[in-house]
Enzyme design. Sequence first.
Site, PDB file in Angstrom:
ATOM      1  N   SER A 236      -5.481   8.091   3.872  1.00 29.96           N
ATOM      2  CA  SER A 236      -5.112   6.683   3.661  1.00 29.96           C
ATOM      3  C   SER A 236      -4.001   6.233   4.609  1.00 29.96           C
ATOM      4  CB  SER A 236      -4.628   6.522   2.221  1.00 29.96           C
ATOM      5  OG  SER A 236      -3.996   5.269   2.063  1.00 29.96           O
TER       6      SER A 236
ATOM      7  N   TYR B  87       1.194   8.266  -4.025  1.00 28.62           N
ATOM      8  CA  TYR B  87      -0.178   8.311  -3.505  1.00 28.62           C
ATOM      9  C   TYR B  87      -0.169   8.668  -2.014  1.00 28.62           C
ATOM     10  CZ  TYR B  87      -4.598   6.547  -1.687  1.00 28.62           C
ATOM     11  OH  TYR B  87      -5.782   6.427  -1.019  1.00 28.62           O
TER      12      TYR B  87
ATOM     13  N   LYS C  27      -1.497  12.325   0.220  1.00 31.06           N
ATOM     14  CA  LYS C  27      -2.378  12.402   1.391  1.00 31.06           C
ATOM     15  C   LYS C  27      -1.737  13.251   2.486  1.00 31.06           C
ATOM     16  CE  LYS C  27      -5.725   9.817  -0.231  1.00 31.06           C
ATOM     17  NZ  LYS C  27      -7.057  10.386  -0.509  1.00 31.06           N
TER      18      LYS C  27
END
Length: 327
Positions: free
Chosen positions: A116, A140, A144
């Site tokens: 992402s 989040y 990644k």
Amino acid sequence: MAILVVGGAGYIGSHAVRALHEAGRDVIVFDNLAQGHRQAIADAPFFQGDLRVKADVQKVFRKHAIEAVLHCAGCTLVGESMQIPGRYYENNVSGTLNLLTTMQDTGVNRLIFSSSGALYGEPERIPIDEEHPQSPVSVYGHTKICVEKMLEWFDAIYGLKSVVLRCFNAAGADPSGQIGELHASETHLIPQAIYVAMGGLEYLPLFGTDYPTRDGSCVRDYVHVCDIADAHIKALDWLAADKPSAVFNIGRGSGVSVREIVEAVQRVSGKKIALQAEPRRSGDAAILIAGCNAAKHELGWKPRFNDLSAIIETALQWQTGAAKSWS
Ligand code: UDP
């Protein structure tokens, strides 16, 4: 030999499964159906399992001859990751570790990973190229980075080759209208704006009005999910041609603010969308716009959907059509 699509019943995964079918490839879908939908994959071979349960992962690798893996699974909500960080590390990091160790045990050594643009954090320069420093402002985004680092070491130690696709904001739906984005509790901007336009929600919360952007709302790079799926196929071909592990940004390279998305959904739907200003959402960077020269020149990828209205039209067609009959 088949391509295993982990998270294949989810939003990006189901569009990748469809693209693989169209390319004549054999596919097996692995999904825990926490976010995904059985209807999203039609009659593709399906294995219900959870990445966090290593026995599930081992079972699918034992049962099928797997050529390569597309990894599109995981928790994807920036806001939620700031409230329930453990869930994000468990699903996205521990789950992926189970996948990588099982791949290594069974001799499967090609992986495409849906990463992402959230891993960059607040940009120092725009557009954001792949060499841009990584300083995520959300859990989040950090999950990644953790996975990307694991991939580097699994390549260096075991020769597990990967292509990382740092996808910016996936948007739209397959033009057939048969599959699209559907989450049990939706928080993404475009589907939420469409819900308001359809009368399912009274107003759209506008998270932050004082960002240093042209209209005070956050700017994102919205890229059609079918173009993201196409990048996954091109990445598979890249590894099949014995090219080295690589990282590519996937976006349109064009920034759109939250207010501009609202205007576009109003224009396409012909309906008024009421807005309510709310405080900033924790974990949001002000601006994320992808620099995609590497994907274009090296991977040979080019987005087919370049027009925001066309992207929103496909999302609207999906949400006002087939999505309503899905559970
Ligand atoms: N957003 C908003 N209202 C909503 C949903 C999202 O203002 O109801 C904003 C959000 O704060 C972010 C942008 O829209 O700045 C895109 O959010 P989304 O959740 O769609 O994607 P993300 O960039 O978090 O992956």
